[in-house]
Scaffold this active site. Sequence first.
Site, mmCIF file in Angstrom:
data_model
loop_
_atom_site.group_PDB
_atom_site.id
_atom_site.type_symbol
_atom_site.label_atom_id
_atom_site.label_comp_id
_atom_site.label_asym_id
_atom_site.label_seq_id
_atom_site.Cartn_x
_atom_site.Cartn_y
_atom_site.Cartn_z
ATOM 1 N N ARG A 74 29.809 41.749 30.301
ATOM 2 C CA ARG A 74 29.954 41.796 28.835
ATOM 3 C C ARG A 74 28.958 40.874 28.144
ATOM 4 N NH1 ARG A 74 35.702 40.653 29.554
ATOM 5 N NH2 ARG A 74 35.078 40.968 31.707
ATOM 6 N N GLU B 118 38.654 32.690 37.319
ATOM 7 C CA GLU B 118 40.105 32.725 37.142
ATOM 8 C C GLU B 118 40.775 33.663 38.129
ATOM 9 O OE1 GLU B 118 41.174 33.970 33.234
ATOM 10 O OE2 GLU B 118 43.282 33.427 33.459
HETATM 11 C C1 PRP Z 1 34.527 37.318 32.833
HETATM 12 C C2 PRP Z 1 33.888 36.920 31.537
HETATM 13 C C3 PRP Z 1 33.039 35.743 31.911
HETATM 14 C C4 PRP Z 1 33.809 35.122 33.044
HETATM 15 C C5 PRP Z 1 34.522 33.903 32.567
HETATM 16 O O1 PRP Z 1 33.628 38.102 33.511
HETATM 17 O O2 PRP Z 1 33.141 37.983 31.002
HETATM 18 O O3 PRP Z 1 31.760 36.133 32.357
HETATM 19 O O4 PRP Z 1 34.760 36.090 33.497
HETATM 20 O O5 PRP Z 1 35.284 33.350 33.590
HETATM 21 P P1 PRP Z 1 35.040 31.926 34.199
HETATM 22 O O6 PRP Z 1 34.755 30.993 33.071
HETATM 23 O O7 PRP Z 1 36.359 31.627 34.869
HETATM 24 O O8 PRP Z 1 33.927 32.023 35.180
HETATM 25 P P2 PRP Z 1 33.950 38.943 34.800
HETATM 26 O O9 PRP Z 1 33.519 38.183 36.004
HETATM 27 O O10 PRP Z 1 35.360 39.431 34.747
HETATM 28 O O11 PRP Z 1 32.911 40.112 34.670
HETATM 29 P P3 PRP Z 1 32.711 41.352 33.691
HETATM 30 O O12 PRP Z 1 32.075 40.815 32.438
HETATM 31 O O13 PRP Z 1 31.785 42.187 34.475
HETATM 32 O O14 PRP Z 1 34.039 41.968 33.447
#
Ligand code: PRP
Length: 177
Positions: free
Chosen positions: A62, A99
């Site tokens: 995202r 998380e």
């Molecule tokens: C989510 C979000 C951040 C990250 C934050 O991404 O978009 O990049 O988690 O989490 P953190 O601070 O605990 O590291 P995700 O890895 O779910 O990927 P996506 O954007 O592809 O859904």
Amino acid sequence: LGSAVTALEQLTRVVSDFPSAGVVFRDITPVLADPGGLMAVTQALSVAVTQPFDLVAGLDARGFLLGAAVAVHTGCGVLAIRKAGKLAGAVIGKDYSLEYGTGRLELHPDDVPAGARVLVVDDVLATGGTAAAACSLLIQAGARIAGVAVVMELVDLGGRARVEAATDAPVVAICAL
Ligand code: PRP
């Protein structure tokens, strides 16, 4: 900033137990789908950090939407910091935990001009694992971190401290929950 906060308050979709049980997921896709919401969030991220920057890095996935919007808005190029196995060229990588799992981010160091001042952009700062890994990779590639700008900070998860351990640069969130 006010209009970004208003758009986030009005349009963010809260989804329980996604992507796994116990996680309350704040989905900002409705904010980005709204033209006023996208513009407000893009403007807010673009001025969140006062330090100058000449390149934006968006974090998979995202963060790509936001990073590219901020880059166009500020006249910069954009880097994609991607999950493992997605980049075609020579990469450097870093493992991280977040998380709801673990992961690995990768970067094309050849896309980073020496000494480039980079603004790191993402949607959410949760545990900070993703943003900290991204900063470490950029520094390893020879960049300087101008700041980290996120739409939402989940304060209870303590991610800010983790990012601040990776960089001295300011960490700014449009809204904190
Ligand atoms: C989510 C979000 C951040 C990250 C934050 O991404 O978009 O990049 O988690 O989490 P953190 O601070 O605990 O590291 P995700 O890895 O779910 O990927 P996506 O954007 O592809 O859904």
